[in-house]
Design an enzyme around this catalytic site. Sequence first.
Site, short mmCIF file in Angstrom:
data_model
loop_
_atom_site.label_atom_id
_atom_site.label_comp_id
_atom_site.label_asym_id
_atom_site.label_seq_id
_atom_site.Cartn_x
_atom_site.Cartn_y
_atom_site.Cartn_z
CG ASP A 14 20.16 63.43 88.27
OD1 ASP A 14 19.82 61.89 87.85
OD2 ASP A 14 21.40 62.79 88.81
CG HIS A 31 13.40 55.26 84.88
ND1 HIS A 31 14.77 56.21 85.07
CD2 HIS A 31 14.53 54.45 85.38
CE1 HIS A 31 15.59 56.10 86.00
NE2 HIS A 31 15.89 54.37 85.63
CG LEU A 125 9.64 70.47 70.45
CD1 LEU A 125 10.74 71.91 70.82
CD2 LEU A 125 9.08 70.15 71.32
C1 FPP Z 1 18.43 59.75 85.83
O1 FPP Z 1 17.75 59.65 86.83
C2 FPP Z 1 17.65 59.02 84.99
C3 FPP Z 1 17.77 58.41 83.56
C4 FPP Z 1 18.91 57.81 83.33
C5 FPP Z 1 17.56 58.09 82.56
C6 FPP Z 1 16.09 58.90 82.17
C7 FPP Z 1 14.80 58.57 81.34
C8 FPP Z 1 13.38 58.53 80.83
C9 FPP Z 1 12.95 59.59 82.09
C10 FPP Z 1 12.74 58.33 79.61
C11 FPP Z 1 13.52 57.95 78.56
C12 FPP Z 1 12.58 57.95 77.83
C13 FPP Z 1 12.45 57.85 76.15
C14 FPP Z 1 10.49 57.27 75.50
C15 FPP Z 1 13.50 57.97 75.49
P1 FPP Z 1 18.27 58.22 87.68
O2 FPP Z 1 18.02 56.96 87.44
O3 FPP Z 1 19.73 58.74 87.81
O4 FPP Z 1 18.07 59.13 89.26
P2 FPP Z 1 18.47 59.00 90.75
O5 FPP Z 1 20.07 59.88 90.40
O6 FPP Z 1 17.55 59.68 91.29
O7 FPP Z 1 18.86 57.80 90.49
#
Ligand code: FPP
Length: 232
Positions: A14, A31, A125
Amino acid sequence: MFSSVPEHVAIIMDGNGRWGKARGLTRSEGHYAGVQAMERVIDACIDIDIKILTLYAFSSENWSRPKAEVNYLMYLPVKFFNQKLPGFMKRNIKILVSGDITTIPDSTRKAITKAMDKTKNNTGLIVNIAFNYGGRNDILQAVRQMAEDVQNNHLELDNINEGLFENYLYTKALPDPEILIRTGGEKRISNFLLWQVSNAELYFTDVYFPDFNKEMLMEAIGSSEARHAIAE
Ligand code: FPP
């Protein structure tokens, strides 16, 4: 260094959006920085001999985000696996997915299934990507499959127990995580692995996921170990 390393670590990644915003960037750029942190964490897990890493990459609730952001999150696995698959093969990494991938775009599903297929015989892994995953949905789909098996006489009601139920969950062959880490400051489980974290240590850090690194992972594991030592 810690004396014992958990076998299975789960992470709620997050804070990507806020990381981007704090730098005058878009949420999607956040992201993308999150993907780079994912790669660092994968390397760190190999270095410190963690066997399984489960990452919450797209929750069933994430569909309610703006369309452009959802589209980007659906595109990321395509880009990620296309670029990284040869490296995963070299490093003996096995990719698994937990979640309902029947309802995601074809290109995303193809990239994910190709990665699972190519890496299926790897023995290093395990990187388990939770994609279009929701803990309640996981339990419900398991109940549905189990009810179907009872109805078709493939399963006796009396034989239902925890171990058997786990075989119907998206995470089937995997042991439960010993630690669940959430970055980004919020202290919630957010419908992640509800059944599977019933005994896990919960570790929350304010660090946004794109800034998360090996030292922080080791600190999370070390602090959980220290608490266990005090409790013993
Ligand atoms: C939450 O941060 C994160 C997500 C909803 C997406 C996480 C995804 C990735 C790190 C990449 C995935 C990639 C692959 C290749 C599977 P948020 O957007 O809720 O952050 P915020 O709380 O600051 O708004």
